[in-house]
Design a protein around this motif. Structure first.
Motif, PDB file in Angstrom:
ATOM      1  N   ARG A 189      65.212  36.643  20.396  1.00 56.12           N
ATOM      2  CA  ARG A 189      64.477  37.878  20.112  1.00 56.12           C
ATOM      3  C   ARG A 189      64.395  38.780  21.337  1.00 56.12           C
ATOM      4  O   ARG A 189      64.480  39.999  21.237  1.00 56.12           O
ATOM      5  CB  ARG A 189      63.060  37.548  19.634  1.00 56.12           C
ATOM      6  CG  ARG A 189      62.998  36.833  18.291  1.00 56.12           C
ATOM      7  CD  ARG A 189      61.550  36.483  17.930  1.00 56.12           C
ATOM      8  NE  ARG A 189      60.698  37.657  17.909  1.00 56.12           N
ATOM      9  CZ  ARG A 189      59.652  37.832  18.721  1.00 56.12           C
ATOM     10  NH1 ARG A 189      59.310  36.906  19.602  1.00 56.12           N
ATOM     11  NH2 ARG A 189      58.928  38.934  18.633  1.00 56.12           N
ATOM     12  N   LEU A 190      64.220  38.150  22.511  1.00 53.85           N
ATOM     13  CA  LEU A 190      64.013  38.920  23.739  1.00 53.85           C
ATOM     14  C   LEU A 190      65.266  39.624  24.234  1.00 53.85           C
ATOM     15  O   LEU A 190      65.228  40.835  24.534  1.00 53.85           O
ATOM     16  CB  LEU A 190      63.491  37.979  24.841  1.00 53.85           C
ATOM     17  CG  LEU A 190      63.397  38.578  26.257  1.00 53.85           C
ATOM     18  CD1 LEU A 190      62.385  39.724  26.306  1.00 53.85           C
ATOM     19  CD2 LEU A 190      63.033  37.488  27.266  1.00 53.85           C
ATOM     20  N   TYR A 191      66.389  38.901  24.335  1.00 61.56           N
ATOM     21  CA  TYR A 191      67.568  39.463  25.007  1.00 61.56           C
ATOM     22  C   TYR A 191      68.184  40.693  24.334  1.00 61.56           C
ATOM     23  O   TYR A 191      68.671  41.580  25.029  1.00 61.56           O
ATOM     24  CB  TYR A 191      68.623  38.379  25.221  1.00 61.56           C
ATOM     25  CG  TYR A 191      68.235  37.356  26.279  1.00 61.56           C
ATOM     26  CD1 TYR A 191      67.253  37.626  27.223  1.00 61.56           C
ATOM     27  CD2 TYR A 191      68.844  36.105  26.333  1.00 61.56           C
ATOM     28  CE1 TYR A 191      66.886  36.700  28.182  1.00 61.56           C
ATOM     29  CE2 TYR A 191      68.495  35.169  27.295  1.00 61.56           C
ATOM     30  CZ  TYR A 191      67.513  35.470  28.212  1.00 61.56           C
ATOM     31  OH  TYR A 191      67.170  34.545  29.163  1.00 61.56           O
ATOM     32  N   SER A 195      63.220  25.694  21.690  1.00 60.68           N
ATOM     33  CA  SER A 195      62.139  26.691  21.673  1.00 60.68           C
ATOM     34  C   SER A 195      62.480  27.889  22.558  1.00 60.68           C
ATOM     35  O   SER A 195      62.157  29.034  22.220  1.00 60.68           O
ATOM     36  CB  SER A 195      60.816  26.057  22.121  1.00 60.68           C
ATOM     37  OG  SER A 195      60.831  25.716  23.502  1.00 60.68           O
ATOM     38  N   VAL A 196      63.136  27.628  23.672  1.00 64.59           N
ATOM     39  CA  VAL A 196      63.547  28.730  24.558  1.00 64.59           C
ATOM     40  C   VAL A 196      64.583  29.602  23.870  1.00 64.59           C
ATOM     41  O   VAL A 196      64.501  30.834  23.912  1.00 64.59           O
ATOM     42  CB  VAL A 196      64.091  28.181  25.896  1.00 64.59           C
ATOM     43  CG1 VAL A 196      64.672  29.315  26.736  1.00 64.59           C
ATOM     44  CG2 VAL A 196      62.983  27.465  26.665  1.00 64.59           C
ATOM     45  N   ASN A 197      65.558  28.984  23.238  1.00 66.80           N
ATOM     46  CA  ASN A 197      66.605  29.759  22.553  1.00 66.80           C
ATOM     47  C   ASN A 197      66.034  30.633  21.437  1.00 66.80           C
ATOM     48  O   ASN A 197      66.499  31.756  21.220  1.00 66.80           O
ATOM     49  CB  ASN A 197      67.676  28.818  21.981  1.00 66.80           C
ATOM     50  CG  ASN A 197      68.547  28.205  23.066  1.00 66.80           C
ATOM     51  OD1 ASN A 197      68.658  28.746  24.168  1.00 66.80           O
ATOM     52  ND2 ASN A 197      69.183  27.094  22.760  1.00 66.80           N
ATOM     53  N   ILE A 250      57.590  35.558  24.314  1.00 68.62           N
ATOM     54  CA  ILE A 250      57.673  34.172  24.774  1.00 68.62           C
ATOM     55  C   ILE A 250      56.406  33.363  24.480  1.00 68.62           C
ATOM     56  O   ILE A 250      56.276  32.235  24.953  1.00 68.62           O
ATOM     57  CB  ILE A 250      57.992  34.114  26.282  1.00 68.62           C
ATOM     58  CG1 ILE A 250      56.834  34.666  27.119  1.00 68.62           C
ATOM     59  CG2 ILE A 250      59.288  34.860  26.592  1.00 68.62           C
ATOM     60  CD1 ILE A 250      56.978  34.412  28.611  1.00 68.62           C
ATOM     61  N   LYS A 251      55.494  33.894  23.667  1.00 73.04           N
ATOM     62  CA  LYS A 251      54.202  33.241  23.469  1.00 73.04           C
ATOM     63  C   LYS A 251      54.298  31.929  22.682  1.00 73.04           C
ATOM     64  O   LYS A 251      53.321  31.183  22.622  1.00 73.04           O
ATOM     65  CB  LYS A 251      53.218  34.194  22.785  1.00 73.04           C
ATOM     66  CG  LYS A 251      53.645  34.674  21.404  1.00 73.04           C
ATOM     67  CD  LYS A 251      52.674  35.737  20.906  1.00 73.04           C
ATOM     68  CE  LYS A 251      53.116  36.277  19.551  1.00 73.04           C
ATOM     69  NZ  LYS A 251      52.210  37.364  19.092  1.00 73.04           N
ATOM     70  N   LEU A 299      71.066  25.776  26.635  1.00 76.17           N
ATOM     71  CA  LEU A 299      70.394  27.072  26.653  1.00 76.17           C
ATOM     72  C   LEU A 299      71.413  28.172  26.358  1.00 76.17           C
ATOM     73  O   LEU A 299      72.531  28.162  26.892  1.00 76.17           O
ATOM     74  CB  LEU A 299      69.765  27.321  28.020  1.00 76.17           C
ATOM     75  CG  LEU A 299      68.576  26.431  28.405  1.00 76.17           C
ATOM     76  CD1 LEU A 299      68.251  26.599  29.885  1.00 76.17           C
ATOM     77  CD2 LEU A 299      67.362  26.733  27.544  1.00 76.17           C
ATOM     78  N   ASN A 300      71.038  29.124  25.534  1.00 79.77           N
ATOM     79  CA  ASN A 300      71.934  30.234  25.213  1.00 79.77           C
ATOM     80  C   ASN A 300      71.811  31.334  26.267  1.00 79.77           C
ATOM     81  O   ASN A 300      70.706  31.765  26.591  1.00 79.77           O
ATOM     82  CB  ASN A 300      71.605  30.808  23.833  1.00 79.77           C
ATOM     83  CG  ASN A 300      71.872  29.821  22.716  1.00 79.77           C
ATOM     84  OD1 ASN A 300      72.722  28.937  22.844  1.00 79.77           O
ATOM     85  ND2 ASN A 300      71.144  29.939  21.621  1.00 79.77           N
ATOM     86  N   TYR A 301      72.948  31.777  26.774  1.00 77.98           N
ATOM     87  CA  TYR A 301      72.938  32.858  27.776  1.00 77.98           C
ATOM     88  C   TYR A 301      74.328  33.477  27.844  1.00 77.98           C
ATOM     89  O   TYR A 301      75.324  32.854  27.457  1.00 77.98           O
ATOM     90  CB  TYR A 301      72.564  32.307  29.169  1.00 77.98           C
ATOM     91  CG  TYR A 301      73.664  31.520  29.826  1.00 77.98           C
ATOM     92  CD1 TYR A 301      74.496  32.115  30.776  1.00 77.98           C
ATOM     93  CD2 TYR A 301      73.918  30.196  29.480  1.00 77.98           C
ATOM     94  CE1 TYR A 301      75.533  31.401  31.361  1.00 77.98           C
ATOM     95  CE2 TYR A 301      74.944  29.483  30.058  1.00 77.98           C
ATOM     96  CZ  TYR A 301      75.750  30.086  31.008  1.00 77.98           C
ATOM     97  OH  TYR A 301      76.782  29.388  31.574  1.00 77.98           O
ATOM     98  N   SER A 302      74.406  34.699  28.348  1.00 74.56           N
ATOM     99  CA  SER A 302      75.707  35.344  28.519  1.00 74.56           C
ATOM    100  C   SER A 302      75.901  35.900  29.928  1.00 74.56           C
ATOM    101  O   SER A 302      76.996  36.343  30.262  1.00 74.56           O
ATOM    102  CB  SER A 302      75.893  36.466  27.483  1.00 74.56           C
ATOM    103  OG  SER A 302      74.863  37.424  27.605  1.00 74.56           O
TER     104      SER A 302
END
Length: 211
Positions: A53-55, A46-48, A76-77, A24-27
């Protein structure tokens, strides 16, 4: 399976991947928390795609709360169960602001009190964001642990407790990443790729394949 075999398995997995981490991509711990909530019954890929787009638009509790449920759903749809996840994430953001000054708590009870956060999600956050030696058991780990004989259990809680018991301390921080990746790419659900498995000779699965 005896502990000599378990140690050999862990040593091989470590040698092949000395510094494993989530896909999972996160910072930040908050970005990780949201990504893990979104990942329930969804792929990391799919989460990434959604968080990519969201972050850039909203990656703090206040910013996501400002989107509202409907605004968050637009990002997230494409993810399964997005309606329920949007509701939980908005409630979690509100709770983080109200009770934790907008910070993700490094505390199991506080994490599990957040909407949409269960034991597995709390374990991932505590392990990956805060370096706790927790072991999050997902479907991959449950399958690999039972199929190989490494840690047999009738449900995820039983497997977690067995892993905590049989995995030496030096491997506890990384073992859930190794087992997830092994289950995702080698010890896959329908037909495990035993022929290309680096622990095939140590595995106690009786119906091995030649793939």
């Amino acid at each position: 399976m005896n502990n000599v075999k378990r140690l050999q398995i862990l040593e091989r997995l470590r040698a092949a991947n000395p510094h494993p981490t989530t896909e999972l991509n996160y910072s930040t711990p908050f970005e990780l928390l949201i990504a893990v909530i979104l990942s329930a019954q969804a792929t990391d890929v799919s989460v990434n795609k959604a968080t990519e787009r969201l972050y850039p638009m909203a990656n703090t509790p206040a910013a996501i709360l400002a989107l509202g449920v409907d605004g968050l759903k637009e990002y997230i749809k494409t993810i399964g169960l997005y309606n329920a996840k949007a509701e939980n994430i908005i409630k979690t953001c509100a709770q983080l602001l109200a009770r934790h000054n907008g910070e993700v708590p490094a505390d199991r009870a506080a994490l599990e009190a957040l909407p949409g956060v269960g034991r597995k999600t709390a374990n991932v956050v505590l392990n990956t964001a805060f370096g706790w030696p927790t072991i999050a058991v997902d479907t991959h780990i449950f399958r690999v642990s039972n199929r190989t004989g490494f840690a047999v259990g009738k449900d995820v809680d039983a497997v977690e407790q067995k892993l905590l018991k049989v995995v030496p301390a030096e491997f506890k921080l990384d073992v859930h990443h190794w087992l997830i990746l092994h289950g995702r790419y080698t010890c896959v659900a329908r037909k495990p790729r035993c022929g290309s498995c680096l622990i095939e000779d140590l595995c106690e699965f009786k119906d091995k394949t030649e793939i």
